[in-house]
Design a protein around this motif. Structure first.
Motif, PDB file in Angstrom:
ATOM      1  N   ASN A  24     -12.133  65.249  25.535  1.00 18.91           N
ATOM      2  CA  ASN A  24     -10.778  64.892  25.097  1.00 18.91           C
ATOM      3  C   ASN A  24      -9.934  64.460  26.289  1.00 18.91           C
ATOM      4  O   ASN A  24      -8.807  64.931  26.478  1.00 18.91           O
ATOM      5  CB  ASN A  24     -10.117  66.054  24.354  1.00 18.91           C
ATOM      6  CG  ASN A  24      -8.879  65.630  23.579  1.00 18.91           C
ATOM      7  OD1 ASN A  24      -8.749  64.471  23.184  1.00 18.91           O
ATOM      8  ND2 ASN A  24      -7.968  66.561  23.376  1.00 18.91           N
ATOM      9  N   SER A  26      -7.423  62.815  28.612  1.00 20.31           N
ATOM     10  CA  SER A  26      -6.089  62.315  28.302  1.00 20.31           C
ATOM     11  C   SER A  26      -5.379  61.876  29.574  1.00 20.31           C
ATOM     12  O   SER A  26      -5.835  62.135  30.697  1.00 20.31           O
ATOM     13  CB  SER A  26      -5.267  63.403  27.604  1.00 20.31           C
ATOM     14  OG  SER A  26      -4.815  64.372  28.548  1.00 20.31           O
ATOM     15  N   TYR A  59      -4.496  56.019  32.804  1.00 23.44           N
ATOM     16  CA  TYR A  59      -5.224  57.263  33.044  1.00 23.44           C
ATOM     17  C   TYR A  59      -5.361  57.483  34.552  1.00 23.44           C
ATOM     18  O   TYR A  59      -5.373  56.530  35.349  1.00 23.44           O
ATOM     19  CB  TYR A  59      -6.608  57.213  32.394  1.00 23.44           C
ATOM     20  CG  TYR A  59      -6.568  57.249  30.885  1.00 23.44           C
ATOM     21  CD1 TYR A  59      -6.700  58.452  30.199  1.00 23.44           C
ATOM     22  CD2 TYR A  59      -6.416  56.082  30.141  1.00 23.44           C
ATOM     23  CE1 TYR A  59      -6.669  58.495  28.814  1.00 23.44           C
ATOM     24  CE2 TYR A  59      -6.374  56.110  28.759  1.00 23.44           C
ATOM     25  CZ  TYR A  59      -6.503  57.316  28.102  1.00 23.44           C
ATOM     26  OH  TYR A  59      -6.467  57.352  26.723  1.00 23.44           O
TER      27      TYR A  59
END
Length: 231
Positions: A24, A26, A59
């Protein structure tokens, strides 16, 4: 913000993207990629494209040089390492992913990225390096750049006084995932973890891409996807 590290993707882009989904990943995280994006797997260009895309989308990625990036640069720059040697070490799949015959035909944006990759990164209490550190009395391990890309079986010589309260996270040497899990249980005492789970290798115990969440002390393993099988 989690600190996460991944190493030795080796052209396995589908597996890389699946691992990012598994953890996940992020924009609140920091991802450290420890080199060897290229060679052996079929999708070296696509791995770099994924890195470029993530950076462009905001990111937080920091990328290191691995020995396979170094081999491509040697073949490109005539460093006594010829094209045939590069091809024998998996470079043929890298060139095929770019649909070119020689390293110099790889588009400049990719070569510029590879040429500017650092050999190590230190972030808070963690030292990130592709292969490891070479400890010689009276010298600074950060001075031995070649060893950072190529060294193996070095942790037995780890200078704990020099290391202090820091930890070393590296790849380079393929290791069965069960062994990585065993060693990770002793990470606080060992101060070193190798996270190369041999993603590209079709041998028992290997064939995984590993991520380590250093903030929460969790290991993740993604089995190599069939689309990433070595060609």
């Amino acid at each position: 913000m989690r600190k996460i590290a991944i190493s030795d993707i080796h052209g396995c882009n589908a597996t890389f993207e699946a691992l990012l989904q598994q953890i996940n990943f992020s924009k609140a995280d920091q991802l450290f990629l420890l080199g060897d994006y290229l060679d052996r797997g079929p999708s070296s260009k696509q791995v770099l494209d994924t890195i470029f895309r993530l950076k462009a989308e905001g990111y937080h990625l920091q990328c290191l040089r691995g020995n396979h990036e170094e081999m491509l640069l040697w073949a490109l720059n005539g460093h006594g390492y010829n094209l045939e040697s590069f091809l024998r070490n998996g470079g043929d799949t890298t060139l095929a992913s770019f649909a070119v015959k020689k390293p110099r035909d790889i588009p400049r944006q990719y070569l510029d990225f590879l040429e500017n990759l650092p050999f190590w990164i230190e972030s808070d209490e963690y030292i990130f390096v592709h292969a490891g550190l070479h400890f010689v009395q009276g010298s600074n391990p950060f001075e031995h750049q070649d060893q950072m890309l190529w060294i193996r079986n070095w942790a037995i010589d780890l200078d704990l006084e020099w290391l202090g309260e820091r930890y070393v996270v590296h790849g380079h040497t393929p290791t069965p995932n069960t062994t990585i899990q065993q060693l990770f249980r002793h990470f606080n005492g060992l101060r070193v973890i190798n996270i190369d789970a041999g993603c590209v290798y079709q041998r028992t115990g290997y064939g995984h891409l590993c991520a380590v969440d250093l903030s929460n002390r969790i290991l993740y393993f993604e089995p190599r996807h069939t689309s990433d099988d070595a060609v």
